[in-house]
Write a protein that holds these residues in place. Structure first.
Motif, PDB file in Angstrom:
ATOM      1  N   GLY A 195       0.756  -1.223  -0.167  1.00 58.41           N
ATOM      2  CA  GLY A 195      -0.116  -0.153   0.106  1.00 58.41           C
ATOM      3  C   GLY A 195       0.669   1.166   0.038  1.00 58.41           C
ATOM      4  O   GLY A 195       2.008   1.374   0.379  1.00 58.41           O
ATOM      5  N   THR A 196       0.406   2.404  -0.492  1.00 54.69           N
ATOM      6  CA  THR A 196       1.116   3.652  -0.473  1.00 54.69           C
ATOM      7  C   THR A 196      -0.191   4.800  -0.067  1.00 54.69           C
ATOM      8  O   THR A 196      -1.253   4.809  -0.569  1.00 54.69           O
ATOM      9  CB  THR A 196       1.346   4.025  -2.121  1.00 54.69           C
ATOM     10  N   VAL A 197       0.145   5.665   0.775  1.00 54.43           N
ATOM     11  CA  VAL A 197      -0.636   6.583   1.393  1.00 54.43           C
ATOM     12  C   VAL A 197      -0.824   7.829   0.435  1.00 54.43           C
ATOM     13  O   VAL A 197       0.094   8.172  -0.220  1.00 54.43           O
ATOM     14  CB  VAL A 197      -0.234   7.078   2.799  1.00 54.43           C
ATOM     15  N   LEU A 198      -2.011   8.094  -0.160  1.00 52.31           N
ATOM     16  CA  LEU A 198      -2.181   9.220  -1.021  1.00 52.31           C
ATOM     17  C   LEU A 198      -2.174  10.328  -0.043  1.00 52.31           C
ATOM     18  O   LEU A 198      -1.829  11.530  -0.454  1.00 52.31           O
ATOM     19  CB  LEU A 198      -3.516   8.843  -1.654  1.00 52.31           C
ATOM     20  N   ARG A 199      -3.325  10.477   0.924  1.00 53.61           N
ATOM     21  CA  ARG A 199      -3.678  11.567   1.691  1.00 53.61           C
ATOM     22  C   ARG A 199      -4.005  11.146   3.174  1.00 53.61           C
ATOM     23  O   ARG A 199      -4.182  10.141   3.520  1.00 53.61           O
ATOM     24  CB  ARG A 199      -4.530  12.476   1.134  1.00 53.61           C
ATOM     25  N   ALA A 200      -3.878  11.990   4.021  1.00 59.08           N
ATOM     26  CA  ALA A 200      -4.200  11.923   5.479  1.00 59.08           C
ATOM     27  C   ALA A 200      -4.532  13.090   6.015  1.00 59.08           C
ATOM     28  O   ALA A 200      -3.777  14.387   5.973  1.00 59.08           O
ATOM     29  CB  ALA A 200      -2.904  11.275   6.208  1.00 59.08           C
ATOM     30  N   GLY A 201      -5.268  13.381   6.742  1.00 64.09           N
ATOM     31  CA  GLY A 201      -5.800  14.516   7.498  1.00 64.09           C
ATOM     32  C   GLY A 201      -6.270  14.195   8.777  1.00 64.09           C
ATOM     33  O   GLY A 201      -6.893  13.120   9.285  1.00 64.09           O
ATOM     34  N   LEU A 202      -6.183  15.247   9.653  1.00 62.16           N
ATOM     35  CA  LEU A 202      -6.656  15.042  11.093  1.00 62.16           C
ATOM     36  C   LEU A 202      -8.091  15.382  11.240  1.00 62.16           C
ATOM     37  O   LEU A 202      -8.689  16.633  10.611  1.00 62.16           O
ATOM     38  CB  LEU A 202      -5.713  15.960  12.048  1.00 62.16           C
ATOM     39  N   VAL A 203      -8.945  14.556  11.711  1.00 66.89           N
ATOM     40  CA  VAL A 203     -10.295  15.048  11.987  1.00 66.89           C
ATOM     41  C   VAL A 203     -10.550  15.723  13.465  1.00 66.89           C
ATOM     42  O   VAL A 203     -11.129  16.640  13.594  1.00 66.89           O
ATOM     43  CB  VAL A 203     -11.087  13.588  12.143  1.00 66.89           C
ATOM     44  N   ARG A 209      -5.314  12.059  22.408  1.00 71.58           N
ATOM     45  CA  ARG A 209      -6.348  11.202  21.512  1.00 71.58           C
ATOM     46  C   ARG A 209      -6.271  12.349  20.101  1.00 71.58           C
ATOM     47  O   ARG A 209      -6.212  13.330  20.068  1.00 71.58           O
ATOM     48  CB  ARG A 209      -7.612  10.982  22.054  1.00 71.58           C
ATOM     49  N   ALA A 210      -6.783  11.291  19.025  1.00 69.31           N
ATOM     50  CA  ALA A 210      -6.780  11.826  17.877  1.00 69.31           C
ATOM     51  C   ALA A 210      -7.475  10.817  16.748  1.00 69.31           C
ATOM     52  O   ALA A 210      -7.450   9.626  17.143  1.00 69.31           O
ATOM     53  CB  ALA A 210      -5.226  11.888  17.050  1.00 69.31           C
ATOM     54  N   VAL A 211      -8.236  11.455  15.879  1.00 66.17           N
ATOM     55  CA  VAL A 211      -8.980  10.832  14.869  1.00 66.17           C
ATOM     56  C   VAL A 211      -8.394  11.133  13.551  1.00 66.17           C
ATOM     57  O   VAL A 211      -8.428  12.342  13.145  1.00 66.17           O
ATOM     58  CB  VAL A 211     -10.449  10.889  15.090  1.00 66.17           C
ATOM     59  N   VAL A 212      -8.214  10.297  12.629  1.00 64.82           N
ATOM     60  CA  VAL A 212      -7.092  10.578  11.310  1.00 64.82           C
ATOM     61  C   VAL A 212      -7.925   9.720  10.224  1.00 64.82           C
ATOM     62  O   VAL A 212      -8.360   8.507  10.430  1.00 64.82           O
ATOM     63  CB  VAL A 212      -5.702  10.314  11.512  1.00 64.82           C
ATOM     64  N   LEU A 213      -8.514  10.632   9.251  1.00 71.38           N
ATOM     65  CA  LEU A 213      -8.677   9.814   7.877  1.00 71.38           C
ATOM     66  C   LEU A 213      -7.500   9.740   7.108  1.00 71.38           C
ATOM     67  O   LEU A 213      -6.771  10.640   6.623  1.00 71.38           O
ATOM     68  CB  LEU A 213      -9.790  10.501   7.422  1.00 71.38           C
ATOM     69  N   VAL A 214      -7.285   8.223   6.436  1.00 70.16           N
ATOM     70  CA  VAL A 214      -6.235   8.267   5.639  1.00 70.16           C
ATOM     71  C   VAL A 214      -6.625   7.605   4.287  1.00 70.16           C
ATOM     72  O   VAL A 214      -7.543   6.692   4.260  1.00 70.16           O
ATOM     73  CB  VAL A 214      -5.201   7.278   6.230  1.00 70.16           C
ATOM     74  N   ALA A 215      -6.302   8.276   2.949  1.00 71.03           N
ATOM     75  CA  ALA A 215      -6.496   7.443   1.820  1.00 71.03           C
ATOM     76  C   ALA A 215      -5.320   6.856   1.403  1.00 71.03           C
ATOM     77  O   ALA A 215      -4.250   7.159   1.301  1.00 71.03           O
ATOM     78  CB  ALA A 215      -6.750   8.632   0.800  1.00 71.03           C
ATOM     79  N   VAL A 216      -5.686   5.361   0.918  1.00 69.66           N
ATOM     80  CA  VAL A 216      -4.596   4.622   0.629  1.00 69.66           C
ATOM     81  C   VAL A 216      -4.802   3.723  -0.627  1.00 69.66           C
ATOM     82  O   VAL A 216      -6.069   3.374  -0.986  1.00 69.66           O
ATOM     83  CB  VAL A 216      -4.334   3.296   1.484  1.00 69.66           C
ATOM     84  N   ASP A 217      -3.924   3.489  -1.620  1.00 71.12           N
ATOM     85  CA  ASP A 217      -4.050   2.928  -2.512  1.00 71.12           C
ATOM     86  C   ASP A 217      -3.113   1.872  -2.471  1.00 71.12           C
ATOM     87  O   ASP A 217      -1.977   1.692  -1.879  1.00 71.12           O
ATOM     88  CB  ASP A 217      -3.314   3.598  -4.121  1.00 71.12           C
ATOM     89  N   ALA A 218      -3.346   0.473  -3.019  1.00 72.25           N
ATOM     90  CA  ALA A 218      -2.907  -0.843  -2.772  1.00 72.25           C
ATOM     91  C   ALA A 218      -2.726  -1.744  -4.221  1.00 72.25           C
ATOM     92  O   ALA A 218      -3.790  -1.451  -4.890  1.00 72.25           O
ATOM     93  CB  ALA A 218      -3.170  -1.509  -1.501  1.00 72.25           C
ATOM     94  N   THR A 219      -1.881  -2.238  -4.339  1.00 71.13           N
ATOM     95  CA  THR A 219      -1.657  -3.272  -5.445  1.00 71.13           C
ATOM     96  C   THR A 219      -1.889  -4.677  -4.894  1.00 71.13           C
ATOM     97  O   THR A 219      -0.844  -4.904  -4.307  1.00 71.13           O
ATOM     98  CB  THR A 219      -0.589  -3.087  -6.365  1.00 71.13           C
ATOM     99  N   VAL A 220      -3.137  -5.466  -5.100  1.00 72.09           N
ATOM    100  CA  VAL A 220      -3.028  -6.824  -4.445  1.00 72.09           C
ATOM    101  C   VAL A 220      -2.935  -7.823  -5.331  1.00 72.09           C
ATOM    102  O   VAL A 220      -3.622  -7.807  -6.417  1.00 72.09           O
ATOM    103  CB  VAL A 220      -4.419  -6.901  -3.812  1.00 72.09           C
TER     104      VAL A 220
END
Length: 257
Positions: A195-203, A209-220
């Motif tokens: 996998g490779t992270v495209l974007r990540a942002g703090l919610v 404590r923290a909540v984070v949203l991460v967009a990931v692309d992967a080749t399976v």
């Protein structure tokens, strides 16, 4: 009749007088202590000798010296407390008091300035520490998302251990309970995912404590897709900061799209 001090008139002679005026008797006589007929008083006045004339314009009645002498002298008024304090202080004490007051004022102002600086400094420290903690939480979420989608049959045990090491709480308990099944599926299907992270942002988040949203692309790749197929994931990770190590650990992981 008892001897009494005769009241007198103070006479102040002025400058040269004008034309002479008719002679007048100037008589000083004690007031009788007992009533006397007015006729006898007038008769006695007519028998008095005539004194040297003094111009009436030069006379100024100041008062009865006997009355002035008989009046008691007024007692000095007791000074007010502030006047007593001022009188008790030696010469030059005023500037010293002002200097002490100025020093005290400067001390108060300095203390207030230091207190304000301390508050501002503490606020600056808290804000900086919070920003740093949020950056670390986002970095930990990026790494945890990559670890979760990057699994290979050739390194399955190491890959699963890496996921477990970055987890805590409910997520760690659930993943540990299903770890054996996941391992079997990866090995049987010869899974290779990277996998490779495209974007990540703090919610949301603070220093704990923290909540984070991460967009990931992967080749399976697996037995059904040996050439690989792309996959796109959006993963939400809830993290907490470990009190002992200071590391950010995942408490919940879910796919949101």
């Amino acid at each position: 009749m008892p001897n009494r001090r005769n009241p007198t008139l103070k006479v102040i002679k002025g400058a040269k007088a004008g034309p002479a005026t008719p002679r007048r008797r100037l008589v000083s006589r004690a007031v009788p202590t007992s009533p006397e007929p007015i006729e006898r008083v007038l008769e006695r006045l007519d028998r008095e000798p005539v004194e040297d004339p003094i111009e009436a314009g030069d006379l100024t009645v100041v008062g009865d010296p006997a009355e002035v002498e008989d009046q008691p002298e007024p007692e000095p008024a007791e000074p007010e407390p502030a006047e007593r304090d001022a009188a008790a202080e030696p010469a030059g004490a005023g500037p010293s008091r002002r200097a002490r007051a100025l020093v005290a004022l400067l001390v108060v102002l300095l203390a207030a300035a230091l207190a304000g600086a301390g508050v501002q400094g503490h606020r600056w420290y808290v804000d900086r520490a919070t920003d740093q903690a949020r950056r670390e939480a986002v970095a930990a979420a990026r790494q945890a998302a990559v670890n979760f989608v990057s699994v290979s049959a050739a390194s399955v045990d190491r890959d699963l251990s890496r996921i477990t090491a970055g987890a805590t709480g409910d997520f760690k308990d659930e993943f540990t309970r299903g770890q054996a099944q996941v391992r079997s599926a990866v090995v049987e299907n010869k899974v290779q995912s990277q996998g490779t992270v495209l974007r990540a942002g703090l919610v949301s988040g603070d220093r704990r404590r923290a909540v984070v949203l991460v967009a990931v692309d992967a080749t399976v790749r697996n037995v059904k897709a040996p050439d690989g197929r792309p996959s796109h994931y959006r993963i939400q990770l809830d993290l907490v900061r470990d009190r002992d190590s200071g590391d950010w650990l995942v408490t919940r992981l879910q796919f949101v799209g």
